[in-house]
Design a protein around this motif. Structure first.
Motif, mmCIF file in Angstrom:
data_model
loop_
_atom_site.group_PDB
_atom_site.id
_atom_site.type_symbol
_atom_site.label_atom_id
_atom_site.label_comp_id
_atom_site.label_asym_id
_atom_site.label_seq_id
_atom_site.Cartn_x
_atom_site.Cartn_y
_atom_site.Cartn_z
ATOM 1 N N ASP A 157 -19.318 20.001 -6.909
ATOM 2 C CA ASP A 157 -19.830 19.455 -8.166
ATOM 3 C C ASP A 157 -21.062 18.573 -7.977
ATOM 4 O OD1 ASP A 157 -18.701 17.292 -6.965
ATOM 5 O OD2 ASP A 157 -17.269 16.840 -8.557
ATOM 6 N N HIS A 158 -21.747 18.744 -6.860
ATOM 7 C CA HIS A 158 -22.987 17.995 -6.638
ATOM 8 C C HIS A 158 -24.018 18.946 -6.051
ATOM 9 C CE1 HIS A 158 -22.329 18.039 -2.256
ATOM 10 N NE2 HIS A 158 -21.042 17.856 -2.563
ATOM 11 N N LYS A 159 -25.283 18.590 -6.199
ATOM 12 C CA LYS A 159 -26.337 19.444 -5.644
ATOM 13 C C LYS A 159 -26.317 19.395 -4.124
ATOM 14 C CE LYS A 159 -29.949 20.097 -9.101
ATOM 15 N NZ LYS A 159 -31.412 20.061 -9.324
ATOM 16 N N ILE A 160 -26.377 20.559 -3.520
ATOM 17 C CA ILE A 160 -26.383 20.644 -2.071
ATOM 18 C C ILE A 160 -27.774 20.303 -1.543
ATOM 19 C CG2 ILE A 160 -26.181 22.217 -0.106
ATOM 20 C CD1 ILE A 160 -24.037 23.722 -1.643
ATOM 21 N N ALA A 161 -27.817 19.448 -0.530
ATOM 22 C CA ALA A 161 -29.072 19.093 0.130
ATOM 23 C C ALA A 161 -29.327 20.081 1.260
ATOM 24 C CB ALA A 161 -28.996 17.672 0.680
ATOM 25 N N ILE A 162 -30.482 20.726 1.236
ATOM 26 C CA ILE A 162 -30.826 21.720 2.251
ATOM 27 C C ILE A 162 -32.100 21.294 2.970
ATOM 28 C CG2 ILE A 162 -31.381 24.137 2.700
ATOM 29 C CD1 ILE A 162 -29.950 24.931 0.194
ATOM 30 N N GLY A 163 -32.027 21.205 4.281
ATOM 31 C CA GLY A 163 -33.218 20.973 5.071
ATOM 32 C C GLY A 163 -33.994 22.274 5.218
ATOM 33 N N ILE A 164 -35.269 22.182 5.475
ATOM 34 C CA ILE A 164 -36.074 23.390 5.623
ATOM 35 C C ILE A 164 -37.299 23.075 6.480
ATOM 36 C CG2 ILE A 164 -37.323 22.936 3.457
ATOM 37 C CD1 ILE A 164 -37.506 25.997 3.057
ATOM 38 N N SER A 165 -37.671 24.019 7.321
ATOM 39 C CA SER A 165 -38.914 23.871 8.075
ATOM 40 C C SER A 165 -40.048 23.717 7.072
ATOM 41 C CB SER A 165 -39.151 25.107 8.947
ATOM 42 O OG SER A 165 -38.133 25.251 9.917
ATOM 43 N N ALA A 166 -40.812 22.652 7.180
ATOM 44 C CA ALA A 166 -41.808 22.324 6.156
ATOM 45 C C ALA A 166 -42.798 23.458 5.914
ATOM 46 C CB ALA A 166 -42.551 21.040 6.545
ATOM 47 N N CYS A 167 -43.129 24.212 6.975
ATOM 48 C CA CYS A 167 -44.083 25.318 6.813
ATOM 49 C C CYS A 167 -43.514 26.432 5.961
ATOM 50 C CB CYS A 167 -44.509 25.860 8.175
ATOM 51 S SG CYS A 167 -43.155 26.573 9.139
ATOM 52 N N GLN A 168 -42.199 26.422 5.720
ATOM 53 C CA GLN A 168 -41.558 27.432 4.876
ATOM 54 C C GLN A 168 -41.327 26.912 3.461
ATOM 55 O OE1 GLN A 168 -40.803 30.783 6.440
ATOM 56 N NE2 GLN A 168 -42.465 29.601 7.368
ATOM 57 N N PHE A 169 -41.780 25.703 3.218
ATOM 58 C CA PHE A 169 -41.658 25.098 1.881
ATOM 59 C C PHE A 169 -43.031 24.964 1.231
ATOM 60 C CE2 PHE A 169 -40.495 21.531 -1.059
ATOM 61 C CZ PHE A 169 -39.449 22.179 -1.708
ATOM 62 N N GLY A 170 -44.001 25.651 1.787
ATOM 63 C CA GLY A 170 -45.344 25.615 1.224
ATOM 64 C C GLY A 170 -46.246 24.570 1.841
ATOM 65 N N VAL A 205 -27.814 16.106 4.803
ATOM 66 C CA VAL A 205 -28.076 17.548 4.905
ATOM 67 C C VAL A 205 -27.117 18.191 5.894
ATOM 68 C CG1 VAL A 205 -29.755 19.259 5.736
ATOM 69 C CG2 VAL A 205 -30.503 17.373 4.260
ATOM 70 N N ARG A 206 -26.508 19.333 5.511
ATOM 71 C CA ARG A 206 -25.640 20.085 6.408
ATOM 72 C C ARG A 206 -26.113 21.518 6.589
ATOM 73 N NH1 ARG A 206 -24.094 19.089 9.705
ATOM 74 N NH2 ARG A 206 -21.998 19.876 9.984
ATOM 75 N N ALA A 207 -27.059 21.970 5.753
ATOM 76 C CA ALA A 207 -27.608 23.323 5.864
ATOM 77 C C ALA A 207 -29.109 23.223 6.090
ATOM 78 C CB ALA A 207 -27.310 24.128 4.604
ATOM 79 N N PHE A 208 -29.663 24.198 6.828
ATOM 80 C CA PHE A 208 -31.083 24.139 7.169
ATOM 81 C C PHE A 208 -31.667 25.542 7.192
ATOM 82 C CE2 PHE A 208 -34.892 23.715 9.686
ATOM 83 C CZ PHE A 208 -35.373 22.449 9.362
#
Length: 312
Positions: free
Chosen positions: A6-19, A107-110
């Motif tokens: 019931d909460h938004k999941i925090a996802i890490g991401i390689s910055a170059c893949q986030f624009g 964050v638990r997912a990346f």
């Protein structure tokens, strides 16, 4: 018991893949646009170990020498720039800064950039698609710290994204759930066992036997058992198994609960993987509305009301 996040999941991401244009050559791409409106359903945390190390943009590319990322953290391998400069100290601090930021954000997912000597998990070289020395140095951290690691390229495929997404929901739900007694372990396993059996029947049967034999296990034993389930949920399924599970689940739900939808085709129908992903999503929606357990995707996410409403 509740099967909802019931909460938004925090996802890490390689910055170059986030624009973010932070790659060594000043380039970057936004892969999250490939999942459409779902992009807004998560809180994204872009990080770049190379930039956080203090290296600028553009910069000389780096590569692992004499081993992989695991060896790097054991002081058995080096990471050097194209001109041979040793960047070990820089990259160590950059990776540790990124890990600290992800931990602060819960964050638990990346979503990682495959092929990177820093973020790559299964490949650390882009040139001629060579394997390189996986995992990369930050990829090693992702694996060691138990992150749910998703290759960014799989956001391009609706069926692969559906597979990662449903397992990510199950992973986050279990990671946050209490697992301190035999009763709690049995309850959690009852919800997740069908998905785990699809991923690996052998490992799932072994886990199931361990849970059936629970009596006076210590907190350490229960924590280890929970970790086994979490590790299994990190494994991608095979497309063939995903397709088979669609019809198997649909037949069961139709026979026992009267669940029907004209959006779901017959098993012999020819259809693309995009169509299969749409059918799986339709079945997800139907079972959620009916309050039923869809074994292949047992955990519901809070933004279900934003999904398409044309399932019948």
């Amino acid at each position: 018991m509740e099967r909802v996040i019931d909460h938004k999941i925090a996802i890490g991401i390689s910055a170059c893949q986030f624009g973010c244009k932070v790659r060594y050559n000043g380039k970057g791409q936004d892969v999250t646009r490939l999942i459409g409106r779902e992009r807004a359903d998560f809180v994204w945390h872009p990080v770049c170990p190379e930039v956080m190390s203090g290296m600028g943009v553009p910069r000389d590319p780096v590569s692992l020498r004499n081993g992989n990322g695991d060896d790097f953290w054991a002081d058995k391998a080096d990471i050097k720039s194209r001109n041979g400069a040793n960047m070990n100290g820089w990259m160590r601090e950059g990776c540790e800064s990124c890990l600290a930021a992800l931990r602060r954000a819960g964050v638990r997912a990346f979503v990682f950039m495959e092929g990177s000597p820093s973020c790559g998990v299964y490949r650390t070289s882009l040139k001629n698609k060579r394997l390189g020395h996986p995992p990369g140095i930050f990829g090693s951290i992702l694996l060691r710290e138990g992150f749910f690691a998703i290759p960014s390229v799989d956001l391009q495929s609706p069926i692969r994204w559906w597979d990662w997404r449903r397992r990510m929901f199950a992973f986050v739900w279990l990671d946050e759930a209490a697992f301190d007694t035999a009763h709690e372990a049995v309850e959690r396993w009852h919800i997740l066992k069908f998905l785990c059996q699809e991923l690996s029947r052998k490992e799932a049967d072994s886990i199931g036997k361990s849970i059936a034999d629970l009596k006076n296990q210590s907190a350490e034993d229960l924590a280890a058992l929970k970790r086994r389930i979490l590790d299994l949920l990190r494994r991608p399924s095979e497309t063939r198994r995903v397709t088979q599970s669609l019809w198997k689940n649909y037949v069961f739900l139709k026979k026992h609960f009267g669940v029907e939808s004209d959006l779901i085709g017959m098993p012999e129908d020819e259809r693309s993987m995009t169509r299969v992903a749409g059918e799986l999503l339709a079945l997800e929606i139907l079972t959620e509305k009916a309050g039923l357990l869809f074994g292949s995707a047992p955990i519901h996410y809070r933004r279900s009301e934003k999904r398409p409403s044309d399932a019948k």
